[in-house]
Design a protein around this motif. Structure first.
Motif, PDB file in Angstrom:
ATOM      1  N   LYS A 214      51.661 -34.158  25.180  1.00 20.07           N
ATOM      2  CA  LYS A 214      52.565 -33.237  24.471  1.00 20.07           C
ATOM      3  C   LYS A 214      51.947 -31.863  24.306  1.00 20.07           C
ATOM      4  O   LYS A 214      52.637 -30.847  24.393  1.00 20.07           O
ATOM      5  N   ILE A 215      50.642 -31.802  24.036  1.00 22.30           N
ATOM      6  CA  ILE A 215      50.018 -30.497  23.790  1.00 22.30           C
ATOM      7  C   ILE A 215      49.422 -29.900  25.061  1.00 22.30           C
ATOM      8  O   ILE A 215      48.901 -28.784  25.027  1.00 22.30           O
ATOM      9  N   ALA A 216      49.512 -30.622  26.183  1.00 27.49           N
ATOM     10  CA  ALA A 216      48.993 -30.150  27.480  1.00 27.49           C
ATOM     11  C   ALA A 216      47.487 -29.936  27.434  1.00 27.49           C
ATOM     12  O   ALA A 216      46.973 -28.895  27.857  1.00 27.49           O
ATOM     13  N   ALA A 217      46.759 -30.936  26.906  1.00 27.87           N
ATOM     14  CA  ALA A 217      45.292 -30.877  26.881  1.00 27.87           C
ATOM     15  C   ALA A 217      44.733 -31.609  28.099  1.00 27.87           C
ATOM     16  O   ALA A 217      45.323 -32.574  28.578  1.00 27.87           O
ATOM     17  N   PHE A 218      43.610 -31.146  28.601  1.00 29.36           N
ATOM     18  CA  PHE A 218      42.949 -31.806  29.728  1.00 29.36           C
ATOM     19  C   PHE A 218      42.554 -33.225  29.308  1.00 29.36           C
ATOM     20  O   PHE A 218      42.056 -33.420  28.206  1.00 29.36           O
ATOM     21  N   PRO A 219      42.734 -34.247  30.152  1.00 30.40           N
ATOM     22  CA  PRO A 219      43.221 -34.231  31.537  1.00 30.40           C
ATOM     23  C   PRO A 219      44.699 -34.610  31.670  1.00 30.40           C
ATOM     24  O   PRO A 219      45.096 -35.213  32.657  1.00 30.40           O
ATOM     25  N   PHE A 220      45.516 -34.284  30.685  1.00 28.08           N
ATOM     26  CA  PHE A 220      46.930 -34.670  30.691  1.00 28.08           C
ATOM     27  C   PHE A 220      47.834 -33.447  30.828  1.00 28.08           C
ATOM     28  O   PHE A 220      48.972 -33.441  30.378  1.00 28.08           O
ATOM     29  N   GLN A 221      47.305 -32.401  31.481  1.00 30.86           N
ATOM     30  CA  GLN A 221      47.996 -31.118  31.553  1.00 30.86           C
ATOM     31  C   GLN A 221      48.690 -30.881  32.884  1.00 30.86           C
ATOM     32  O   GLN A 221      49.315 -29.853  33.078  1.00 30.86           O
ATOM     33  N   MET A 222      48.607 -31.861  33.808  1.00 27.60           N
ATOM     34  CA  MET A 222      49.012 -31.585  35.195  1.00 27.60           C
ATOM     35  C   MET A 222      50.494 -31.212  35.344  1.00 27.60           C
ATOM     36  O   MET A 222      50.896 -30.569  36.303  1.00 27.60           O
ATOM     37  N   TRP A 223      51.328 -31.596  34.376  1.00 26.86           N
ATOM     38  CA  TRP A 223      52.760 -31.306  34.463  1.00 26.86           C
ATOM     39  C   TRP A 223      53.096 -29.859  34.112  1.00 26.86           C
ATOM     40  O   TRP A 223      54.133 -29.332  34.532  1.00 26.86           O
ATOM     41  N   THR A 224      52.224 -29.200  33.368  1.00 26.85           N
ATOM     42  CA  THR A 224      52.583 -27.946  32.701  1.00 26.85           C
ATOM     43  C   THR A 224      53.007 -26.817  33.647  1.00 26.85           C
ATOM     44  O   THR A 224      54.101 -26.259  33.488  1.00 26.85           O
ATOM     45  N   PRO A 225      52.184 -26.396  34.623  1.00 33.27           N
ATOM     46  CA  PRO A 225      52.594 -25.248  35.442  1.00 33.27           C
ATOM     47  C   PRO A 225      53.886 -25.476  36.227  1.00 33.27           C
ATOM     48  O   PRO A 225      54.730 -24.573  36.322  1.00 33.27           O
ATOM     49  N   ASP A 226      54.064 -26.673  36.782  1.00 37.11           N
ATOM     50  CA  ASP A 226      55.273 -26.950  37.563  1.00 37.11           C
ATOM     51  C   ASP A 226      56.515 -26.946  36.680  1.00 37.11           C
ATOM     52  O   ASP A 226      57.567 -26.407  37.055  1.00 37.11           O
ATOM     53  N   VAL A 227      56.416 -27.541  35.497  1.00 39.88           N
ATOM     54  CA  VAL A 227      57.574 -27.592  34.598  1.00 39.88           C
ATOM     55  C   VAL A 227      57.876 -26.210  34.040  1.00 39.88           C
ATOM     56  O   VAL A 227      59.039 -25.800  33.954  1.00 39.88           O
ATOM     57  N   TYR A 228      56.854 -25.444  33.678  1.00 43.10           N
ATOM     58  CA  TYR A 228      57.080 -24.088  33.166  1.00 43.10           C
ATOM     59  C   TYR A 228      57.763 -23.224  34.226  1.00 43.10           C
ATOM     60  O   TYR A 228      58.639 -22.426  33.909  1.00 43.10           O
ATOM     61  N   GLN A 229      57.340 -23.379  35.476  1.00 50.95           N
ATOM     62  CA  GLN A 229      57.920 -22.557  36.544  1.00 50.95           C
ATOM     63  C   GLN A 229      59.349 -22.960  36.852  1.00 50.95           C
ATOM     64  O   GLN A 229      60.214 -22.102  37.053  1.00 50.95           O
ATOM     65  N   GLY A 230      59.636 -24.255  36.893  1.00 55.87           N
ATOM     66  CA  GLY A 230      60.944 -24.716  37.331  1.00 55.87           C
ATOM     67  C   GLY A 230      62.013 -24.723  36.266  1.00 55.87           C
ATOM     68  O   GLY A 230      63.202 -24.579  36.563  1.00 55.87           O
ATOM     69  N   ALA A 231      61.639 -24.883  35.009  1.00 50.73           N
ATOM     70  CA  ALA A 231      62.629 -24.988  33.934  1.00 50.73           C
ATOM     71  C   ALA A 231      63.297 -23.650  33.664  1.00 50.73           C
ATOM     72  O   ALA A 231      62.710 -22.592  33.919  1.00 50.73           O
ATOM     73  N   PRO A 232      64.532 -23.655  33.136  1.00 47.53           N
ATOM     74  CA  PRO A 232      65.153 -22.400  32.682  1.00 47.53           C
ATOM     75  C   PRO A 232      64.239 -21.728  31.652  1.00 47.53           C
ATOM     76  O   PRO A 232      63.571 -22.408  30.867  1.00 47.53           O
ATOM     77  N   THR A 233      64.210 -20.413  31.636  1.00 48.37           N
ATOM     78  CA  THR A 233      63.262 -19.683  30.786  1.00 48.37           C
ATOM     79  C   THR A 233      63.349 -20.045  29.306  1.00 48.37           C
ATOM     80  O   THR A 233      62.311 -20.212  28.656  1.00 48.37           O
ATOM     81  N   PRO A 234      64.545 -20.203  28.691  1.00 50.64           N
ATOM     82  CA  PRO A 234      64.579 -20.609  27.279  1.00 50.64           C
ATOM     83  C   PRO A 234      63.941 -21.985  27.061  1.00 50.64           C
ATOM     84  O   PRO A 234      63.280 -22.218  26.036  1.00 50.64           O
ATOM     85  N   THR A 235      64.133 -22.895  28.008  1.00 49.03           N
ATOM     86  CA  THR A 235      63.512 -24.218  27.909  1.00 49.03           C
ATOM     87  C   THR A 235      61.994 -24.089  27.926  1.00 49.03           C
ATOM     88  O   THR A 235      61.289 -24.708  27.120  1.00 49.03           O
ATOM     89  N   THR A 236      61.489 -23.287  28.865  1.00 52.08           N
ATOM     90  CA  THR A 236      60.044 -23.079  28.956  1.00 52.08           C
ATOM     91  C   THR A 236      59.497 -22.499  27.655  1.00 52.08           C
ATOM     92  O   THR A 236      58.446 -22.915  27.170  1.00 52.08           O
ATOM     93  N   ALA A 237      60.220 -21.533  27.084  1.00 52.48           N
ATOM     94  CA  ALA A 237      59.776 -20.898  25.843  1.00 52.48           C
ATOM     95  C   ALA A 237      59.701 -21.917  24.707  1.00 52.48           C
ATOM     96  O   ALA A 237      58.728 -21.942  23.941  1.00 52.48           O
TER      97      ALA A 237
END
Length: 487
Positions: A214-237
């Motif tokens: 949930k907090i995107a801490a290592f080593p459980f952060q692998m989803w973060t950049p792809d989801v931030y890039q692909g999601a609609p901007t309000p969702t990412t925010a």
């Protein structure tokens, strides 16, 4: 629970209002929801709300739901974040092909999950709240069904989110199986007896895996950049601010309400995770050209900075206020800074198919307000005075260094954090350079901006400066909130 009930009712109202409003006016439901949250936020400071704490701390449903200083702090935080995100969502609504009302209502229901998370004092409430948040974000992430990146982000978030939930459920089962306790207060009374029980410790570890996702801490952060890039901007925010804060309030409740005697033995693990998370996020952000992806790696680094406070609290669970109040203050500054950056991204790249940093070229000529907002957001994220990011990092480092005499690993962690700050200057100021000194031929067409969006940006700028120049008010709130975790 009047606040939570009001938020759920507002979400249902948005869904039902969609049935009678003509398509061309449905975008206004976002403003209606934001206005409703503004009323609830103001009301939370009066004696008419369950957040008032006039009668002191209270609980409901056999103690699984608590209303105390910590929960009130985070509920106000989540309401403010939701108001700014809904204003951003209205600006983004022209890029949602269908179902804009459903998009707004999912943001509202995600907020309801965050409010429940703030008051969770039991594994049942912890799991239900975290799943309510996560499941709504599965849908919000892939809401732009016509875009491949959005669908890919949604699938990745779904698969990895389901995996982290499985770890968490298994961990809860192991902890309950060994102790017979679901309630955090009851668990704290017996946790010390199981400090050497391997099944219990594996259960604790698996729960931390779920919260680490949930907090995107290592080593459980692998989803973060792809989801931030692909999601609609309000969702990412909302993911960057609301979901991360929800993860931290649950982490604090679990570590320092449920198992404080065990947490004090895990401080070295927290030191290592914090240091690696800071370095990983900052180093991976250096080559990024996509702004949202860059902010995704930045978000990982900031999770590492927040873990500085958690590690400092674990260093001395009997005097954990300095580290805890630093976490809450840092989250307050992070809210204004991150939402300012994502609002600028949404407005500038409204009609572009790219989110490349080069798209910001000439922004200072197209809209001085947007240029200044983005530049200030980058400066604050980098930790430069006099903005909120500087004082937040100062408080976290101070809390860590104070634990150094007892454990020299904290000195190493403070040095690692400073190295991370220096590394981050490169990519944050790369964004500022693109705005003001880019050599590429800029698009000089003016950028349209609604009055609420302008007000939102100005509020974020004021928040960054106010927290940086006059931090005492928020610090007082944070210190009062953290008293509930004192042993």
């Amino acid at each position: 629970m009047s606040l939570e009930i009001s938020v759920v009712a507002l979400g249902l109202f948005v869904l039902l209002a969609d049935l009678w409003l003509p398509a061309e006016r449905k975008w206004a439901l976002g403003y209606a929801a934001a206005a409703g949250f503004t009323v609830l936020l103001v009301n939370s400071f009066t004696n008419h709300c369950s957040c008032s704490l006039v009668d002191g701390n209270s609980s409901a449903f056999g103690g699984i739901f608590v209303q105390d200083g910590l929960s009130v702090f985070f509920k106000r935080f989540f309401l403010l974040a939701a108001i700014l995100v809904l204003i951003l969502a209205v600006e983004f609504s022209d890029r949602i092909a269908a179902g804009v009302s459903e998009y707004y209502s999912l943001i509202v229901f995600a907020l309801a999950g965050m409010l429940f998370a703030a008051s969770a004092n039991d594994f049942v409430m912890l799991f239900v709240s975290i799943e309510l948040i996560t499941i709504t974000f599965y849908v919000l992430t892939s809401f732009q069904r016509g875009k491949l990146f959005s669908l890919e982000a949604g699938v990745k978030y779904l698969i990895l989110g389901a995996l982290s939930s499985a770890f968490m459920v298994y961990g809860i089962a192991l902890v309950w199986g060994t102790t017979g306790k679901f309630n955090f207060t009851e668990l704290a009374q017996v946790a010390g007896q199981f400090a050497d029980n391997k099944l219990f410790l594996f259960g604790v570890l698996f729960i931390l895996v779920g919260l680490g996702f949930k907090i995107a801490a290592f080593p459980f952060q692998m989803w973060t950049p792809d989801v931030y890039q692909g999601a609609p901007t309000p969702t990412t925010a909302f993911l960057a601010v609301g979901s991360k804060a929800a993860g931290f309030v649950l982490l604090l409740r679990f570590l320092f309400t449920a198992i404080p005697e065990v947490t004090t033995h895990w401080k070295n693990l927290l030191i290592v995770i914090s240091g690696i998370t800071i370095l990983y996020g900052n180093l991976c952000a250096i080559p990024q050209r996509n702004l949202k992806r860059l902010l995704g790696y930045s978000s990982i680094a900031h999770a590492g900075y927040l873990l500085l406070g958690v590690a400092a609290m674990a260093g001395n669970v009997h005097e954990s206020t300095p580290g805890g109040s630093a976490i809450l203050y840092y989250l307050g500054g992070y809210l204004f800074t991150t939402l300012a950056a994502f609002t600028v991204i949404a407005l500038v790249m409204r009609h572009l198919d790219t989110e490349d940093i080069s798209s910001l070229a000439g922004l200072n000529q197209r809209s001085p307000l947007l240029a200044a907002t983005m530049a200030l957001a980058m400066v604050s994220l980098a930790g430069i005075p006099p903005l909120a990011g500087f004082f937040g990092k100062f408080l976290l480092l101070k809390a860590v260094i104070e634990q150094g005499p007892a454990n020299h690993g904290f000195y190493c962690l403070a040095f690692t954090a400073l190295v991370g700050v220096v590394i981050s200057l490169y990519y944050y100021f790369g964004v500022v350079c693109a705005i003001y000194w880019s050599k590429e031929t800029p698009d000089l067409s003016p950028i349209a901006m609604s009055l609420p969006a302008r007000a939102s940006l100005i509020a974020c700028i004021v928040g960054m400066f106010w927290l940086g120049l006059s931090p005492q008010l928020l610090l007082n709130f944070a210190e009062q909130a953290m008293k509930v975790l004192q042993l």
